[in-house]
Enzyme design. Structure first.
Site, PDB file in Angstrom:
ATOM      1  N   ARG A 256       0.895  -1.417   0.045  1.00 44.60           N
ATOM      2  CA  ARG A 256      -0.045  -0.067  -0.078  1.00 44.60           C
ATOM      3  C   ARG A 256       0.878   1.410   0.075  1.00 44.60           C
ATOM      4  O   ARG A 256       1.648   1.473   0.563  1.00 44.60           O
ATOM      5  CB  ARG A 256      -0.933  -0.037   1.119  1.00 44.60           C
ATOM      6  CG  ARG A 256      -1.881  -0.937   1.333  1.00 44.60           C
ATOM      7  CD  ARG A 256      -2.881  -0.783   2.535  1.00 44.60           C
ATOM      8  NE  ARG A 256      -2.134  -1.195   3.794  1.00 44.60           N
ATOM      9  CZ  ARG A 256      -1.787  -1.938   4.252  1.00 44.60           C
ATOM     10  NH1 ARG A 256      -2.014  -3.314   3.885  1.00 44.60           N
ATOM     11  NH2 ARG A 256      -1.061  -1.783   5.651  1.00 44.60           N
TER      12      ARG A 256
ATOM     13  N   LYS B  72      17.660 -23.048   4.441  1.00 48.72           N
ATOM     14  CA  LYS B  72      19.177 -22.717   4.383  1.00 48.72           C
ATOM     15  C   LYS B  72      19.987 -23.782   4.081  1.00 48.72           C
ATOM     16  O   LYS B  72      21.048 -23.836   3.515  1.00 48.72           O
ATOM     17  CB  LYS B  72      19.194 -21.815   5.675  1.00 48.72           C
ATOM     18  CG  LYS B  72      18.586 -20.678   5.988  1.00 48.72           C
ATOM     19  CD  LYS B  72      18.790 -20.237   7.299  1.00 48.72           C
ATOM     20  CE  LYS B  72      17.910 -18.744   7.507  1.00 48.72           C
ATOM     21  NZ  LYS B  72      18.066 -18.409   8.795  1.00 48.72           N
TER      22      LYS B  72
ATOM     23  N   GLY C 121      17.563  -9.993  11.505  1.00 47.97           N
ATOM     24  CA  GLY C 121      17.499  -8.393  11.764  1.00 47.97           C
ATOM     25  C   GLY C 121      17.806  -7.615  10.525  1.00 47.97           C
ATOM     26  O   GLY C 121      18.469  -7.678   9.613  1.00 47.97           O
TER      27      GLY C 121
END
Length: 433
Positions: A48, A205, A307
């Protein structure tokens, strides 16, 4: 004279995407000096475009396909997450000859071959350092630094959520449910933590690492997987008594079958790890990967595996490499699949087991239990009894044996009258006994 700018499209403005945009904007002069030409953000795709997103409104678009197709876009950075939509966008970019940087491990674990073929056909770059261990450089060392060596094993802690949970359980003695709830409150666990705690994230992974290390296409479906939801505080206490801790490991290695055939093992599961092993000291949300190569020996890569800023660091490293290739006319390393090794079933792998069971406290129990191991040629390393009476618990640690034999042994133990309940079954890694 300023060189012609290199146009960058960013798909996604979440934790990683926003950090990519911030760092790229704040350090524009440094990036230009490193690349040889300015890097200009042509657009940022979001779901959006309303509201203050912290970036110039004119850069925002809710039409990622149009952004990817623009003539002034040279490099596409995909940090959307998910599989279906990113797959179409990444394929479209590669087919148009645009370089792609992605942090999407789920996409790569399923469609690396398809994406690599598209990149090869159009002579575009496909970089994905951020897809495996956040800021930790693992992909590029495997693809480039160790390209002249033979990698035999890659093992590590590649999921910060599960490592935080297991570390906290080990330190506090709290149970799994309580620690998972705390991880959620602190932002280490998603609202739906299934992908992390059941090992799906680590399996994706592992597939990427195995593909690179062993020059063979490996998908997430090829990876044996177990999660950490059954780990108890008793398991961690017993691990301490064995001078071990428990970690969720992703393990990829070459093996040789009894018939002399070379195979790959790719597996994810919680395991006891000796405190003397370098992975045992990796705590909290940190990640680490240990690579064992014939000439280089053992190498360890350690740091923040997730992170916004750490992952953005890896994305931007790839962006610089792709931009340099655009500027100087070079190409990054191509996918290498010449080995075409088969993935061995878990049953063929030699492992060690830790088995904790509640047993009847009466004479002859140990002999009855030991007989089940002996029937399948599984040698017992140690046996310990904890408690007495109805709470008696027997802990057995085995020597190396075929995983199939160990699995059959555990199934047979559950049928014994003297075994009330098989509480935990874990493997041991980092030992050769």
């Amino acid at each position: 004279m300023t060189s012609k700018p290199i146009g960058v499209a960013v798909l996604g403005l979440g934790n990683v995407g926003s950090e990519v945009v911030r760092i790229l904007t704040e350090n524009a002069e440094d990036f230009e000096a490193r690349v040889g030409a300015p890097l200009e953000i042509r657009g940022i795709a979001v779901r959006r475009v309303d509201g203050d997103r912290g970036v110039p409104a004119e850069l925002l678009t809710d039409d990622p396909a149009e952004l990817v197709g623009r003539d002034d876009v040279d490099i596409v950075v995909e940090v959307l997450g998910g599989i279906d939509i990113p797959r179409k966008l990444v394929l479209s970019a590669l087919e148009k000859g645009k370089s792609v940087i992605t942090a999407n491990k789920a996409l790569l674990a399923e469609y690396t071959g398809e994406l690599a073929d598209a990149a090869e056909k159009s002579r575009a770059d496909l970089y994905f350092e951020a897809a495996v261990a956040g800021a930790i450089p693992v992909v590029r060392p495997l693809m480039q630094s160790l390209a002249g060596d033979r990698v035999n094993k890659v093992a590590g802690i590649v999921n910060g959520t599960t490592n935080f949970i297991l570390s906290a359980m080990d330190e506090t003695g709290a149970d799994y449910a309580e620690t998972l709830a705390e991880a959620g409150r602190l932002g280490y666990a998603e609202a739906d933590p299934t992908a992390d705690v059941e090992g799906y994230d680590a399996a994706s992974k592992a597939a990427i690492l195995a593909s690179i290390a062993f020059h063979t296409r490996v998908t997430a479906g090829d990876v044996y997987r177990e999660g950490i939801s059954t780990i108890t505080s008793d398991d961690l206490e017993t691990a301490k008594s064995l001078d071990c801790t428990i970690k969720l490991l992703a393990i990829c290695e070459r093996i040789v079958t009894p018939k002399g055939k070379e195979r790959i093992s790719a597996r994810v599961y919680p395991a006891l790890v000796p405190l003397s092993h370098p992975l045992a000291s990796v705590n909290g949300a940190f990640n680490a990967v240990v690579v064992e190569a014939e000439a280089a020996g053992r190498l360890m890569f350690y740091g923040q595996g997730a992170g916004g800023a750490p992952t953005a660091s890896a994305v931007l490293g790839d962006l610089v490499m792709a931009a340099r290739n655009k500027f100087y006319g070079g190409r990054g390393p191509l996918e290498s699949t010449y080995a075409k090794l088969k993935v061995a079933p878990m049953g063929d792998i030699l492992t060690r087991y830790y088995v904790s069971m509640q047993v009847a406290d009466k004479p002859g129990v140990l002999a009855t239990v030991a007989a089940e191991f002996s029937k399948r040629d599984v040698s017992i390393s140690t046996v310990r009894q904890h408690g007495a009476g109805d709470g008696a618990r027997l802990v057995v640690v085995t020597h190396l044996a075929a995983d199939s034999a160990l699995s059959e042994t555990v199934a047979s133990l559950e049928q014994l009258d003297v075994v009330v309940h098989v509480a935990s079954v874990l493997r041991l890694e980092g030992t050769t006994a």
